[in-house]
Enzyme design. Structure first.
Site, PDB file in Angstrom:
ATOM      1  N   GLU A 103       0.807  -1.272   0.022  1.00 23.03           N
ATOM      2  CA  GLU A 103      -0.137  -0.032  -0.052  1.00 23.03           C
ATOM      3  C   GLU A 103       0.869   1.284  -0.026  1.00 23.03           C
ATOM      4  O   GLU A 103       1.419   1.373   0.834  1.00 23.03           O
ATOM      5  CB  GLU A 103      -0.856   0.046   1.239  1.00 23.03           C
ATOM      6  CG  GLU A 103      -1.826   1.094   1.216  1.00 23.03           C
ATOM      7  CD  GLU A 103      -2.803   1.425   2.327  1.00 23.03           C
ATOM      8  OE1 GLU A 103      -3.200   2.603   2.567  1.00 23.03           O
ATOM      9  OE2 GLU A 103      -2.962   0.271   3.097  1.00 23.03           O
ATOM     10  N   ASP A 308       2.075 -14.335  12.790  1.00 22.12           N
ATOM     11  CA  ASP A 308       0.972 -15.083  12.014  1.00 22.12           C
ATOM     12  C   ASP A 308      -0.136 -14.218  11.493  1.00 22.12           C
ATOM     13  O   ASP A 308      -0.772 -13.540  12.005  1.00 22.12           O
ATOM     14  CB  ASP A 308       0.066 -16.196  13.060  1.00 22.12           C
ATOM     15  CG  ASP A 308      -0.770 -16.917  12.319  1.00 22.12           C
ATOM     16  OD1 ASP A 308      -1.382 -16.410  11.097  1.00 22.12           O
ATOM     17  OD2 ASP A 308      -1.328 -17.888  12.991  1.00 22.12           O
TER      18      ASP A 308
END
Length: 403
Positions: A103, A308
């Site tokens: 982004e 994670d």
């Protein structure tokens, strides 16, 4: 029995070998990765030139982190900072922070927030809680038995704790609370301390041992080891209130002149945007995230540091507050549910190790420092975006940097 690449691919084509069995016939995991990728290239008619370029060793990766591997992906990594943090122990942390994202404008925005924090003398971070949870769902015969089981768990906690902790050298069962009952179903929430590990595997194994003991002592049926009352990898009001992983608060007081010169707005405008957008806007939408974009910063640091990525959904919940204090801006973020680790899982990957070494947070005894840095980066990104909205600069920044 080792076979060469062509022999293995031939047996894959004939069905004699399944794609997940290649390691049995290849010399090592790295060769198995290459063979599997070549097979997929042949099947799909797609050349995987870039997926096949990597520097990590697949040996441990194939054992601990992934199955059926064909290579890696590449996500651009940048740094934000330095950010300055004042800890509860009166220590000062000053570090650059690696962030991986696609982004445009995100790192520029976070970097601006870090600049504001530095000019304001640093931010303060407090760690309120450190816990990981697992909550099975247990079926009893009727509601009276469900109530009895709840009382049995409460009165036999010490025995359950001993059994659960027999499976680990590091995990400590703190409590089993809350214990929810729905009809004849019982949902006990096992809450553990897990040290520097995020601890999901640890608490899963420990809870399995505990419920084996509970089944022997009670006439019950354990339907599932996880009953979604944990709550793992889902947005949850329970996690917002009770906390999961690390629960943190970060704050900074920004002098009025810095708000005006660096953020190009006023404390009053930021307070109004935060109220109308983050608080009221989130409330009317039924959101658990009373913030502008916690997930952006959490995801970028998680990707860079081998956390994670599915836990970003938990790290995205939380509350941003803003106040005008004698003309200056008080700004804070609360992260009730940030599962992070400095050992185990994806932290062992070579790229994650390098990213974490930039911040000196790799290994045992470093998880609180790492969590504090993540919180400070969330604070920086949140402050910058709310400031941009208050100044009317968001669209311009994305037009210049994000297209």
């Amino acid at each position: 029995m080792n076979l060469n690449t062509d022999e293995i691919i031939e047996k894959l084509d004939s069905g004699e070998i399944r794609i997940h069995e290649i390691e049995k016939y290849a010399e090592n995991a790295n060769q198995a990765t290459d063979i599997r990728r070549k097979y997929i290239e042949n099947k799909s008619g797609t050349q995987l030139e870039h997926i096949g370029k990597y520097s990590i060793d697949m040996t441990l990766t194939a054992q601990k982190n992934i199955e059926n591997q064909i290579g890696t992906i590449q996500v651009p990594v940048g740094v934000a900072g330095p950010v300055i943090i004042n800890t509860e122990e009166d220590e000062k942390i000053e570090t650059y922070v690696p962030m991986a994202t696609t982004e445009g404008a995100l790192l520029a925005s976070v970097n601006r927030g870090c600049s504001v924090i530095r000019k304001s003398g640093g931010c303060s971070v407090s760690i309120l809680n450190n816990q990981m949870t697992r909550a099975p769902v247990i079926k009893t015969k009727n509601v009276h038995d469900a109530s009895k089981l709840k009382k049995w768990i409460e009165t036999h906690f010490d025995e359950i704790k001993k059994v659960a902790e027999s499976t680990t050298n590091h995990g400590k069962l703190i409590k089993i609370d809350p214990i929810a009952i729905v009809g004849k179903l019982v949902y006990p929430r096992f809450v553990y301390e897990t040290g520097d590990s995020m601890g999901m595997n640890m608490v899963t194994i420990a809870t399995q041992e505990a419920i084996n003991f509970m089944e022997k002592e009670n006439d019950i049926h354990v339907i599932a080891l996880s009953g979604n009352f944990c709550v793992d990898k889902k947005p949850s009001a329970l996690n917002m209130i009770e906390g999961r992983g690390k629960s943190l608060v970060a704050e900074v007081t920004v002098p009025k002149e810095i708000v005006e010169k660096t953020l190009k707005t006023t404390p009053e405008a930021i307070v109004e945007v935060n109220y109308a957008k983050n608080l009221v806007g989130s409330a009317i939408s039924g959101s658990y995230g009373y913030n502008a974009h916690f997930a952006n910063m959490v995801a970028a640091v998680f990707l860079a540091c081998g956390q994670d990525p599915a836990h970003v959904v938990e790290g995205s919940i939380g509350i941003t507050t803003a106040e005008d204090v004698d003309g200056d801006l008080y700004f804070s973020i609360t992260l009730p549910d940030l599962p992070v680790a400095t050992v185990g899982g994806g932290t062992r990957l070579e790229t994650a190790t390098e990213s974490m070494n930039i911040m000196d947070v790799k290994g045992s005894g470093k998880v609180n420092k790492f969590a504090s840095i993540v919180a400070s980066i969330v604070l920086a990104g949140e402050l910058s975006l709310v400031g941009a909205l208050a100044a009317g600069h968001l669209a311009r920044a994305h037009k210049e940097l994000g297209r």
